[in-house]
Design an enzyme around this catalytic site. Structure first.
Site, short mmCIF file in Angstrom:
data_model
loop_
_atom_site.label_atom_id
_atom_site.label_comp_id
_atom_site.label_asym_id
_atom_site.label_seq_id
_atom_site.Cartn_x
_atom_site.Cartn_y
_atom_site.Cartn_z
NE ARG A 64 -4.09 -1.70 -4.68
CZ ARG A 64 -3.86 -2.03 -3.40
NH1 ARG A 64 -3.63 -1.11 -2.49
NH2 ARG A 64 -3.83 -3.30 -3.04
CG ASP A 123 -2.08 -0.87 1.17
OD1 ASP A 123 -2.40 -1.36 0.07
OD2 ASP A 123 -2.70 -1.10 2.23
C1 LIG Z 1 -8.41 -1.46 -4.00
C2 LIG Z 1 -8.04 -0.11 -3.49
C3 LIG Z 1 -6.83 0.07 -2.88
C4 LIG Z 1 -6.44 1.33 -2.43
N1 LIG Z 1 -5.19 1.50 -1.91
C5 LIG Z 1 -4.79 2.75 -1.58
C6 LIG Z 1 -3.45 3.01 -1.17
O1 LIG Z 1 -2.59 2.13 -1.07
N2 LIG Z 1 -3.11 4.30 -0.86
C7 LIG Z 1 -4.01 5.34 -0.96
O2 LIG Z 1 -3.65 6.48 -0.71
N3 LIG Z 1 -5.29 5.10 -1.33
C8 LIG Z 1 -5.69 3.86 -1.64
N4 LIG Z 1 -6.98 3.65 -2.05
C9 LIG Z 1 -7.99 4.74 -1.87
C10 LIG Z 1 -8.01 5.64 -3.07
O3 LIG Z 1 -6.85 6.41 -3.13
C11 LIG Z 1 -9.22 6.58 -3.00
O4 LIG Z 1 -9.12 7.36 -1.84
C12 LIG Z 1 -10.55 5.86 -3.00
O5 LIG Z 1 -10.55 4.76 -3.85
C13 LIG Z 1 -11.65 6.80 -3.48
O6 LIG Z 1 -11.39 7.23 -4.78
P1 LIG Z 1 -12.25 6.79 -6.05
O7 LIG Z 1 -11.30 6.56 -7.17
O8 LIG Z 1 -13.11 5.64 -5.72
O9 LIG Z 1 -13.07 8.08 -6.42
P2 LIG Z 1 -13.97 9.09 -5.57
O10 LIG Z 1 -13.64 10.43 -6.15
O11 LIG Z 1 -13.91 8.88 -4.10
O12 LIG Z 1 -15.39 8.66 -6.03
C14 LIG Z 1 -15.75 8.86 -7.37
C15 LIG Z 1 -17.14 8.38 -7.61
O13 LIG Z 1 -17.24 6.98 -7.30
C16 LIG Z 1 -18.52 6.70 -6.83
N5 LIG Z 1 -18.45 6.24 -5.45
C17 LIG Z 1 -17.42 6.37 -4.60
N6 LIG Z 1 -17.71 5.82 -3.41
C18 LIG Z 1 -18.96 5.35 -3.52
C19 LIG Z 1 -19.85 4.69 -2.64
N7 LIG Z 1 -19.52 4.44 -1.38
N8 LIG Z 1 -21.07 4.33 -3.11
C20 LIG Z 1 -21.43 4.62 -4.37
N9 LIG Z 1 -20.63 5.25 -5.25
C21 LIG Z 1 -19.44 5.60 -4.83
C22 LIG Z 1 -19.30 7.99 -6.89
O14 LIG Z 1 -19.91 8.08 -8.13
C23 LIG Z 1 -18.21 9.01 -6.76
O15 LIG Z 1 -18.58 10.27 -7.24
C24 LIG Z 1 -7.35 2.41 -2.54
C25 LIG Z 1 -8.57 2.23 -3.18
C26 LIG Z 1 -8.92 1.00 -3.66
C27 LIG Z 1 -10.23 0.85 -4.36
#
Ligand SMILES: Cc1cc2nc3c(=O)[nH]c(=O)nc-3n(C[C@H](O)[C@H](O)[C@H](O)COP(=O)(O)OP(=O)(O)OC[C@H]3O[C@@H](n4cnc5c(N)ncnc54)[C@H](O)[C@@H]3O)c2cc1C
Length: 320
Positions: A196, A146
Site C-alpha cells: 500500500r 499499517d
Molecule cells: C486506505 C488507506 C490507508 C492508509 N494507511 C496509512 C498508514 O498505514 N500509515 C500512514 O501514515 N497513513 C496512512 N494513510 C493516510 C495517508 O497517509 C494520508 O494521510 C491520507 O490518505 C491523506 O492523503 P491523500 O493521499 O488522500 O491526499 P491529501 O493531500 O490529504 O488530499 C488530496 C486531495 O484529496 C481530496 N480529498 C482529501 N480528503 C477529502 C475529503 N475528505 N473530501 C473530499 N476530498 C478530499 C482533495 O481534493 C484533496 O486536495 C492511509 C490512507 C488510506 C486511504
C-alpha cells in the site's frame, strides 16, 4: 475553513496541521473531545462504530456495493502486554466472524504493530501479528501492516519480512513523504508482494521526510511508477484526484487489470469517487476503522484536511 491559498496559505495550512497533530498527543484535549456531546456525530462519519458487529454491518454494506474492505480495530501505542494480547484476540475473533459471514476474502484486516506491543517488546508484537496472520489465513484472507511514525519503519519492515516467510500475502505500507521510500518501493516491488502506497499521516522532521505537499506528491508519483511497473501488487491509497488519475493512466500503460492492483480510500472520505472507480471496473478497498479508541485516528483525518474542521465546527454549533 480551508486556509487561504498561496505561500501564506501554505504556511497557515502547515501550522494548522502541526497544531492538530500536537493536539492528537495531548491527553487533556483527548479527554475534552472524547466526552464532548458533539463528538459522536463527527466520529460516525469516519468510524463504523464501537463494536465488531458494527464493523461487520458496514463491511456487508460495502461489499454489497462492490467494494473490498480492510478493517482496522482502532487503538495504538499499547503500553502493557495485556492490552496487546487483547488487541490480538479482538482481531482473531473478528476474522472468525468475517469468515462465518462469508465476507472473506473481500475483507482483510489492517493492523498497527504499536497496538500489539512493538514499542516495549518487538518479539511480542511479532508473535501477536503472527497469530493474527494465522487466523486470517484460516479465514481465507490476509493482513496488511499499517505504517506508523518513522522511528518504527525499520522494525515494521523487519517484522513484515519474518511474517511473509509463512504468510507471503501479508501487506506492507510505504509512506511517500519519507525520503527513504523510493528505495523501499524498489525492494518491495517483487512478485506476490502487496504494497500500500500512501502519502503518510504523521508529523515528521525534515531530516527524514519531505515537508512541502508538492514534494510529497512528486515522491508519490515516483513511488507509484516503481510499484506499477514492478512485479508486486500495488495498493494505491489516496483521495487525491491527480494521483488517482495518474494511477488510472499507469494501469492502462502497464496493462494492470482489476486483479493486479487496487485503489484504497478511507471510510467516509470521497464515497462518490469510490463508487465511480468501482463503476469503471477497478478494485477499490475501503479502510474501515471501528472501536472505542478513535481519538488519534480522528485527529489525523482533521490534520490532513482542515476543511474537515468545518464539519467538526458545524457539529459543535448544532449541539449548542
Ligand atoms: C486506505 C488507506 C490507508 C492508509 N494507511 C496509512 C498508514 O498505514 N500509515 C500512514 O501514515 N497513513 C496512512 N494513510 C493516510 C495517508 O497517509 C494520508 O494521510 C491520507 O490518505 C491523506 O492523503 P491523500 O493521499 O488522500 O491526499 P491529501 O493531500 O490529504 O488530499 C488530496 C486531495 O484529496 C481530496 N480529498 C482529501 N480528503 C477529502 C475529503 N475528505 N473530501 C473530499 N476530498 C478530499 C482533495 O481534493 C484533496 O486536495 C492511509 C490512507 C488510506 C486511504
Amino acid at each position: 475553513m480551508d486556509a487561504p491559498r498561496g505561500p501564506g496559505g501554505r504556511y497557515a495550512r502547515l501550522m494548522l496541521r502541526t497544531v492538530i497533530l500536537a493536539a492528537s498527543r495531548s491527553s487533556r484535549i483527548e479527554r475534552l473531545v472524547e466526552t464532548a456531546p458533539f463528538s459522536r456525530d463527527v466520529v460516525r462519519r469516519f468510524v463504523a462504530g464501537a463494536q465488531s458487529a458494527d464493523a461487520l454491518r458496514v463491511t456487508r454494506e460495502l461489499v454489497g456495493d462492490g467494494r473490498a474492505v480492510t478493517l482496522d480495530n482502532l487503538g495504538e501505542d499499547t503500553v502493557t502486554p495485556a492490552q496487546a494480547t487483547a488487541t490480538r484476540d479482538e482481531y482473531v475473533t473478528l476474522l472468525g466472524m468475517l469468515a462465518e459471514a462469508g465476507l472473506t476474502p473481500a475483507a482483510e484486516v489492517s493492523v498497527k504493530l504499536s497496538a500489539l506491543g512493538q514499542s516495549f517488546d518487538e518479539q511480542l508484537a511479532y508473535d501477536n501479528a503472527r497469530a493474527i496472520c494465522a487466523a486470517a489465513d484460516a479465514a481465507g484472507t490476509t493482513v496488511t501492516l499499517d505504517m506508523e511514525d518513522h522511528t518504527t519503519t525499520d522494525s515494521t519492515l523487519d517484522i513484515l519480512t519474518k511474517l511473509r516467510k509463512d504468510f507471503p500475502s501479508t501487506g506492507a505500507v510505504l509512506q511517500a513523504y519519507l525520503r527513504r521510500t523510493e528505495s523501499d518501493c524498489r525492494d518491495l516491488a517483487v512478485a506476490g508482494s502487496r504494497v500500500r502506497l500512501c502519502k503518510g499521516a504523521y508529523s515528521e522532521p525534515e531530516s527524514v521526510a519531505y515537508q512541502a505537499a508538492r514534494e510529497v506528491d512528486k515522491s508519490y508519483v515516483r513511488c507509484l511508477n516503481i510499484l506499477m511497473s514492478g512485479d508486486g501488487y500495488p495498493m494505491l491509497a489516496t483521495h487525491d484526484p491527480r494521483l488517482i488519475a495518474i494511477g488510472e493512466d499507469r494501469a492502462r500503460w502497464f496493462d494492470r487489470g482489476a486483479d493486479r492492483f487496487e485503489f484504497q480510500m478511507l471510510y467516509g472520505i470521497r464515497p462518490e469517487e469510490q463508487a465511480r472507480l468501482v463503476g469503471e471496473g477497478y478494485t477499490v478497498r475501503t479502510y474501515v476503522p471501528y472501536g472505542d479508541d478513535w481519538y488519534g485516528y480522528l485527529m489525523r483525518r482533521l490534520a490532513e484536511r482542515p476543511a474537515n474542521l468545518a464539519f467538526f465546527a458545524r457539529a459543535v454549533a448544532s449541539r449548542k
